[in-house]
Scaffold this motif. Structure first.
Motif, PDB file in Angstrom:
ATOM      1  N   ALA A  36       0.838  -1.201   0.000  1.00 26.00           N
ATOM      2  CA  ALA A  36       0.000   0.000   0.000  1.00 26.00           C
ATOM      3  C   ALA A  36       0.874   1.252   0.000  1.00 26.00           C
ATOM      4  CB  ALA A  36      -0.929  -0.008   1.210  1.00 26.00           C
ATOM      5  N   LYS A  76       2.394   1.646  -3.474  1.00 32.04           N
ATOM      6  CA  LYS A  76       1.377   2.096  -4.417  1.00 32.04           C
ATOM      7  C   LYS A  76       1.279   3.616  -4.440  1.00 32.04           C
ATOM      8  CE  LYS A  76      -2.625  -0.320  -5.248  1.00 32.04           C
ATOM      9  NZ  LYS A  76      -3.969  -0.810  -4.888  1.00 32.04           N
ATOM     10  N   ASP A 117      -1.031   5.709  -3.175  1.00 30.51           N
ATOM     11  CA  ASP A 117      -2.344   6.351  -3.233  1.00 30.51           C
ATOM     12  C   ASP A 117      -2.609   7.206  -1.996  1.00 30.51           C
ATOM     13  OD1 ASP A 117      -2.774   5.072  -5.598  1.00 30.51           O
ATOM     14  OD2 ASP A 117      -4.100   3.531  -4.778  1.00 30.51           O
ATOM     15  N   ARG A 118      -2.025   6.827  -0.870  1.00 27.84           N
ATOM     16  CA  ARG A 118      -2.247   7.526   0.395  1.00 27.84           C
ATOM     17  C   ARG A 118      -0.909   7.914   1.008  1.00 27.84           C
ATOM     18  NH1 ARG A 118      -6.869   3.711   3.108  1.00 27.84           N
ATOM     19  NH2 ARG A 118      -8.420   4.081   1.512  1.00 27.84           N
ATOM     20  N   THR A 119      -0.938   8.892   1.880  1.00 28.95           N
ATOM     21  CA  THR A 119       0.274   9.304   2.578  1.00 28.95           C
ATOM     22  C   THR A 119       0.607   8.303   3.676  1.00 28.95           C
ATOM     23  OG1 THR A 119      -0.914  10.602   4.226  1.00 28.95           O
ATOM     24  CG2 THR A 119      -0.293  11.731   2.173  1.00 28.95           C
TER      25      THR A 119
END
Length: 75
Positions: free
Chosen positions: A20, A23, A25-27
């Motif tokens: 994750a 990837k 997508d998020r901090t």
């Protein structure tokens, strides 16, 4: 404030969190809150995954080296 007892995470959980993070997508802060781990721990797992990923694609794979070395010891 009392300290939280030390937790041991399963390898699958670590891989999930590290993927994750890769990837992107998020901090790290968002991932840390989602998975309830410290951002520094996510960074460590991410680095371990990136450093060990090449071993997955080696001709013998990660487990092939262990089997080969144990076979040599038997001889």
């Amino acid at each position: 404030m009392s300290r939280r007892p030390r937790r041991n995470h399963a390898p699958g959980f670590k891989a999930k969190v590290a993927l994750a993070a890769i990837k992107g997508d998020r901090t790290l802060a968002e991932l840390a809150e989602q998975f309830d781990v410290h951002p520094n721990q996510i960074t460590t797992w991410k680095a371990q995954l990136e450093n060990g990923a090449a071993d997955i694609f080696s001709p013998n794979g990660a487990t092939g080296d262990r089997c080969e070395s144990s076979a040599r010891q038997d001889r």
